[in-house]
Design a protein around this motif. Structure first.
Motif, PDB file in Angstrom:
ATOM      1  N   SER A  34       0.842  -1.202   0.000  1.00  0.00           N
ATOM      2  CA  SER A  34       0.000   0.000   0.000  1.00  0.00           C
ATOM      3  C   SER A  34       0.875   1.249   0.000  1.00  0.00           C
ATOM      4  O   SER A  34       0.578   2.238  -0.673  1.00  0.00           O
ATOM      5  N   PHE A  35       1.963   1.190   0.757  1.00  0.00           N
ATOM      6  CA  PHE A  35       2.873   2.329   0.833  1.00  0.00           C
ATOM      7  C   PHE A  35       3.468   2.634  -0.536  1.00  0.00           C
ATOM      8  O   PHE A  35       3.518   3.787  -0.962  1.00  0.00           O
ATOM      9  N   VAL A  36       3.895   1.596  -1.246  1.00  0.00           N
ATOM     10  CA  VAL A  36       4.491   1.790  -2.569  1.00  0.00           C
ATOM     11  C   VAL A  36       3.484   2.447  -3.505  1.00  0.00           C
ATOM     12  O   VAL A  36       3.810   3.372  -4.253  1.00  0.00           O
ATOM     13  N   ASP A  37       2.226   2.018  -3.434  1.00  0.00           N
ATOM     14  CA  ASP A  37       1.192   2.612  -4.280  1.00  0.00           C
ATOM     15  C   ASP A  37       1.074   4.112  -4.067  1.00  0.00           C
ATOM     16  O   ASP A  37       0.914   4.873  -5.017  1.00  0.00           O
ATOM     17  N   GLU A  38       1.158   4.525  -2.808  1.00  0.00           N
ATOM     18  CA  GLU A  38       0.994   5.940  -2.507  1.00  0.00           C
ATOM     19  C   GLU A  38       2.252   6.733  -2.819  1.00  0.00           C
ATOM     20  O   GLU A  38       2.178   7.869  -3.254  1.00  0.00           O
ATOM     21  N   ALA A  39       3.399   6.128  -2.588  1.00  0.00           N
ATOM     22  CA  ALA A  39       4.640   6.891  -2.636  1.00  0.00           C
ATOM     23  C   ALA A  39       5.285   6.949  -4.022  1.00  0.00           C
ATOM     24  O   ALA A  39       5.895   7.943  -4.376  1.00  0.00           O
ATOM     25  N   ALA A  40       5.144   5.885  -4.813  1.00  0.00           N
ATOM     26  CA  ALA A  40       6.003   5.741  -5.989  1.00  0.00           C
ATOM     27  C   ALA A  40       5.490   6.487  -7.211  1.00  0.00           C
ATOM     28  O   ALA A  40       4.296   6.516  -7.480  1.00  0.00           O
ATOM     29  N   LEU A  41       6.415   7.084  -7.946  1.00  0.00           N
ATOM     30  CA  LEU A  41       6.094   7.627  -9.268  1.00  0.00           C
ATOM     31  C   LEU A  41       6.150   6.490 -10.273  1.00  0.00           C
ATOM     32  O   LEU A  41       5.385   6.417 -11.214  1.00  0.00           O
ATOM     33  N   ASP A  42       7.129   5.620 -10.077  1.00  0.00           N
ATOM     34  CA  ASP A  42       7.350   4.481 -10.959  1.00  0.00           C
ATOM     35  C   ASP A  42       7.545   3.293 -10.019  1.00  0.00           C
ATOM     36  O   ASP A  42       8.600   3.138  -9.420  1.00  0.00           O
ATOM     37  N   ARG A  43       6.482   2.513  -9.852  1.00  0.00           N
ATOM     38  CA  ARG A  43       6.503   1.459  -8.834  1.00  0.00           C
ATOM     39  C   ARG A  43       7.675   0.504  -9.022  1.00  0.00           C
ATOM     40  O   ARG A  43       8.298   0.086  -8.061  1.00  0.00           O
ATOM     41  N   TYR A  44       7.934   0.172 -10.281  1.00  0.00           N
ATOM     42  CA  TYR A  44       9.018  -0.773 -10.551  1.00  0.00           C
ATOM     43  C   TYR A  44      10.344  -0.260  -9.978  1.00  0.00           C
ATOM     44  O   TYR A  44      11.044  -0.975  -9.251  1.00  0.00           O
ATOM     45  N   ALA A  45      10.671   0.999 -10.291  1.00  0.00           N
ATOM     46  CA  ALA A  45      11.946   1.565  -9.845  1.00  0.00           C
ATOM     47  C   ALA A  45      11.957   1.748  -8.331  1.00  0.00           C
ATOM     48  O   ALA A  45      12.988   1.558  -7.676  1.00  0.00           O
ATOM     49  N   PHE A  46      10.806   2.106  -7.773  1.00  0.00           N
ATOM     50  CA  PHE A  46      10.701   2.331  -6.329  1.00  0.00           C
ATOM     51  C   PHE A  46      10.946   1.032  -5.566  1.00  0.00           C
ATOM     52  O   PHE A  46      11.699   0.991  -4.600  1.00  0.00           O
ATOM     53  N   ILE A  47      10.308  -0.039  -6.033  1.00  0.00           N
ATOM     54  CA  ILE A  47      10.462  -1.344  -5.381  1.00  0.00           C
ATOM     55  C   ILE A  47      11.919  -1.811  -5.485  1.00  0.00           C
ATOM     56  O   ILE A  47      12.493  -2.316  -4.529  1.00  0.00           O
ATOM     57  N   ARG A  48      12.497  -1.606  -6.673  1.00  0.00           N
ATOM     58  CA  ARG A  48      13.876  -2.054  -6.877  1.00  0.00           C
ATOM     59  C   ARG A  48      14.833  -1.370  -5.901  1.00  0.00           C
ATOM     60  O   ARG A  48      15.631  -2.025  -5.228  1.00  0.00           O
ATOM     61  N   ARG A  49      14.739  -0.045  -5.817  1.00  0.00           N
ATOM     62  CA  ARG A  49      15.662   0.680  -4.957  1.00  0.00           C
ATOM     63  C   ARG A  49      15.436   0.321  -3.493  1.00  0.00           C
ATOM     64  O   ARG A  49      16.382   0.148  -2.724  1.00  0.00           O
ATOM     65  N   ALA A  50      14.147   0.185  -3.115  1.00  0.00           N
ATOM     66  CA  ALA A  50      13.835  -0.174  -1.726  1.00  0.00           C
ATOM     67  C   ALA A  50      14.396  -1.558  -1.398  1.00  0.00           C
ATOM     68  O   ALA A  50      14.998  -1.781  -0.352  1.00  0.00           O
ATOM     69  N   TYR A  51      14.214  -2.493  -2.334  1.00  0.00           N
ATOM     70  CA  TYR A  51      14.699  -3.850  -2.110  1.00  0.00           C
ATOM     71  C   TYR A  51      16.223  -3.862  -1.937  1.00  0.00           C
ATOM     72  O   TYR A  51      16.753  -4.462  -0.995  1.00  0.00           O
ATOM     73  N   LEU A  52      16.922  -3.182  -2.842  1.00  0.00           N
ATOM     74  CA  LEU A  52      18.384  -3.208  -2.785  1.00  0.00           C
ATOM     75  C   LEU A  52      18.905  -2.496  -1.541  1.00  0.00           C
ATOM     76  O   LEU A  52      19.866  -2.961  -0.907  1.00  0.00           O
ATOM     77  N   GLN A  53      18.273  -1.393  -1.167  1.00  0.00           N
ATOM     78  CA  GLN A  53      18.671  -0.703   0.078  1.00  0.00           C
ATOM     79  C   GLN A  53      18.468  -1.611   1.279  1.00  0.00           C
ATOM     80  O   GLN A  53      19.311  -1.700   2.171  1.00  0.00           O
ATOM     81  N   ARG A  54      17.300  -2.254   1.306  1.00  0.00           N
ATOM     82  CA  ARG A  54      16.945  -3.108   2.437  1.00  0.00           C
ATOM     83  C   ARG A  54      17.933  -4.262   2.592  1.00  0.00           C
ATOM     84  O   ARG A  54      18.395  -4.584   3.681  1.00  0.00           O
ATOM     85  N   ARG A  55      18.289  -4.886   1.466  1.00  0.00           N
ATOM     86  CA  ARG A  55      19.181  -6.048   1.535  1.00  0.00           C
ATOM     87  C   ARG A  55      20.596  -5.648   1.943  1.00  0.00           C
ATOM     88  O   ARG A  55      21.262  -6.362   2.683  1.00  0.00           O
ATOM     89  N   LEU A  56      21.038  -4.497   1.459  1.00  0.00           N
ATOM     90  CA  LEU A  56      22.371  -4.012   1.854  1.00  0.00           C
ATOM     91  C   LEU A  56      22.401  -3.795   3.365  1.00  0.00           C
ATOM     92  O   LEU A  56      23.346  -4.189   4.055  1.00  0.00           O
ATOM     93  N   TYR A  57      21.333  -3.176   3.864  1.00  0.00           N
ATOM     94  CA  TYR A  57      21.190  -2.914   5.296  1.00  0.00           C
ATOM     95  C   TYR A  57      21.200  -4.214   6.086  1.00  0.00           C
ATOM     96  O   TYR A  57      21.836  -4.319   7.129  1.00  0.00           O
ATOM     97  N   GLN A  58      20.529  -5.222   5.572  1.00  0.00           N
ATOM     98  CA  GLN A  58      20.456  -6.502   6.285  1.00  0.00           C
ATOM     99  C   GLN A  58      21.802  -7.216   6.307  1.00  0.00           C
ATOM    100  O   GLN A  58      22.187  -7.803   7.313  1.00  0.00           O
ATOM    101  N   VAL A  59      22.514  -7.165   5.162  1.00  0.00           N
ATOM    102  CA  VAL A  59      23.814  -7.846   5.106  1.00  0.00           C
ATOM    103  C   VAL A  59      24.757  -7.233   6.135  1.00  0.00           C
ATOM    104  O   VAL A  59      25.521  -7.936   6.787  1.00  0.00           O
ATOM    105  N   TYR A  60      24.671  -5.904   6.305  1.00  0.00           N
ATOM    106  CA  TYR A  60      25.541  -5.234   7.270  1.00  0.00           C
ATOM    107  C   TYR A  60      24.903  -5.116   8.650  1.00  0.00           C
ATOM    108  O   TYR A  60      25.394  -4.361   9.486  1.00  0.00           O
ATOM    109  N   ASP A  61      23.815  -5.835   8.884  1.00  0.00           N
ATOM    110  CA  ASP A  61      23.103  -5.775  10.166  1.00  0.00           C
ATOM    111  C   ASP A  61      22.863  -4.337  10.630  1.00  0.00           C
ATOM    112  O   ASP A  61      23.022  -4.019  11.810  1.00  0.00           O
ATOM    113  N   GLY A  62      22.514  -3.489   9.690  1.00  0.00           N
ATOM    114  CA  GLY A  62      22.144  -2.126  10.051  1.00  0.00           C
ATOM    115  C   GLY A  62      23.275  -1.127  10.088  1.00  0.00           C
ATOM    116  O   GLY A  62      23.034   0.059  10.262  1.00  0.00           O
TER     117      GLY A  62
END
Lengths: 201, 235
Positions: free
Chosen positions: B197-225
């Motif tokens: 729901s958040f992506v629907d409200e926030a994104a101009l281009d859902r595909y690009a928004f999801i991609r960047r969010a996913y990659l940011q999230r995974r980088l954060y997880q690999v480094y434990d924050g």
């Protein structure tokens, strides 16, 4: 001008001065805590917010939360090097539209808010720091994963202002960078403004 | 059938190469045109079929049941988190996750009640994709898989290892196994509902928004924050 008027003016000025001084002294973590408690308290108690009245939720966010954000800084960060390519007028328009988008997005998140609790992590920045991160953790009551939410704040003449929200490691500002860049590449700065306007519709 | 499958796979493998020439792909997402095509398949199905179904699930199942289902699958994830803590040499997290699994599997009735969280033992949330990252493997190309969602070559490989190891795969009765997979998938999508729901409200281009969010999230997880600053600039 009568003496009474002068006196009341002086009192007003003094009050304004002390209010500003108090604002400047408030530490960034105290600010984050005060503002988020205030917003969530309203979300819990206001019957219109409870009923999902979007206009009311929007007003709450605009009045209580938005003043503590530096939207022009946020827009500049999301634009990256395209920011300097934009005219002051375009920058103004971009900031207005980006702010509208963020306020609406936050309102949507707030309308889904139920009874999550916020934990405030210990704040470790030195008192002389001018750029800090305040860490919080949103704990859901329904067994869902707790979500860390960090706020990046910068000290300005008008007190501490937030310029990024990082949700579970996802920086909101960084997340828009690709999108903004792609839009500027294909349609120029005006193309991006048009897309933002259409989204805010 | 097998031949069809093979030619489909070949086509799938060749498409990004062909399409890659047409548009300027980025370093993170060299197969962007192909991924966008996959996203175009995914989106209408997710919006018109999956989401109404998940909304109904949220509306018509009692909250305690939904929470128990989430807890049950989280408990299995915690076991895999412990395995990955071990593979990454994170002793404290390993202790936490093993403690969680032990408490929740026993006192928590096979994982239905998350007692460990109630007494303050946090979930480790490690997985094979993160372990590969800690071992020094890059994400590799980003991939969007219809119904599954965003992933990368590295994280997707992690998922394949995870699915191969089970534990649902060890259930001999195929219908039972499929029901477990099905409920697991519903639960996973249900837990992601707010984010969608958040992506629907926030994104101009859902595909690009999801991609960047996913990659940011995974980088954060690999480094434990604690992502090193130069890595952040890299993005």
């Amino acid at each position: 001008m009568s003496n009474t008027q002068r006196l009341s003016q002086a009192v007003l000025l003094a009050a304004a001065f002390f209010a500003t001084a108090a604002l400047a002294q408030e530490t960034p973590d105290a600010l984050v805590k005060r503002v988020s408690q205030d917003v969530l308290e309203t979300a819990r108690s206001d019957p219109k917010v409870q009923a999902g009245d979007q206009a009311r939720i929007h007003d709450v966010v605009e009045a209580k939360l938005a003043p503590h954000f530096d939207f022009s800084h946020m827009t500049a960060l999301a634009m990256g090097r395209n920011w300097r390519a934009a005219t002051p007028e375009q920058q103004q328009q971009l900031t207005t539209e980006f702010k509208a988008l963020l306020v609406r997005t936050y309102s949507g998140a707030l309308s889904r808010y139920r009874d999550e609790k916020i934990e405030y992590k210990p704040f470790t920045a030195s008192p002389s720091a001018t750029d800090v991160t305040v860490k919080t953790l949103v704990v859901k009551s329904g067994g869902g994963a707790p979500v860390p939410i960090d706020y990046s704040l910068e000290k300005t003449a008008a007190g501490w202002k937030a310029y990024d929200i990082i949700v579970g490691g996802v920086s909101l500002v960084t997340n828009y960078r690709d999108e903004f860049n792609a839009q500027v590449k294909s349609g120029g700065v005006d193309g991006l403004i048009k897309t933002l306007k259409a989204k805010n519709g | 059938m097998i031949r069809n499958l093979r030619s489909m796979l070949l086509m799938a493998a060749a498409m990004p190469l062909l399409a890659g020439c047409a548009m300027g792909p980025t370093r993170d997402d060299p197969f962007e045109p192909f991924n966008r095509a996959m996203y175009a398949v995914h989106e209408p199905i997710d919006t018109h079929v999956v989401r109404p179904f998940i909304d109904a699930y949220a509306k018509y199942t009692p909250a305690p049941l939904r929470i128990a289902i989430s807890n049950f699958f989280n408990n299995i994830d915690d076991l895999f988190s412990a395995i990955n803590d071990g593979l990454q040499g994170k002793r404290d997290k390993f202790g936490n996750d093993m403690g969680r699994v032990t408490i929740n599997s026993g006192l928590g009735l096979g994982g239905l009640i998350d007692i460990a969280s109630q007494i303050g033992v946090e979930r480790g949330n490690e997985d094979f994709g993160q372990t590969f990252g800690v071992w020094g493997l890059d994400q590799g190309p980003y991939l969007f898989i219809p119904l599954f969602g965003p992933t990368t070559v590295r994280d997707g490989s992690g998922w394949i290892v995870r699915l191969y190891l089970g534990p649902a795969g060890y259930i001999p009765d195929v219908p039972t196994r499929n029901v477990i997979y099905g409920i697991g998938a519903i639960d996973a999508r249900y837990q992601a509902q707010d984010a969608v729901s958040f992506v629907d409200e926030a994104a101009l281009d859902r595909y690009a928004f999801i991609r960047r969010a996913y990659l940011q999230r995974r980088l954060y997880q690999v480094y434990d924050g604690n992502v090193p600053p130069q890595k952040k600039e890299d993005e």
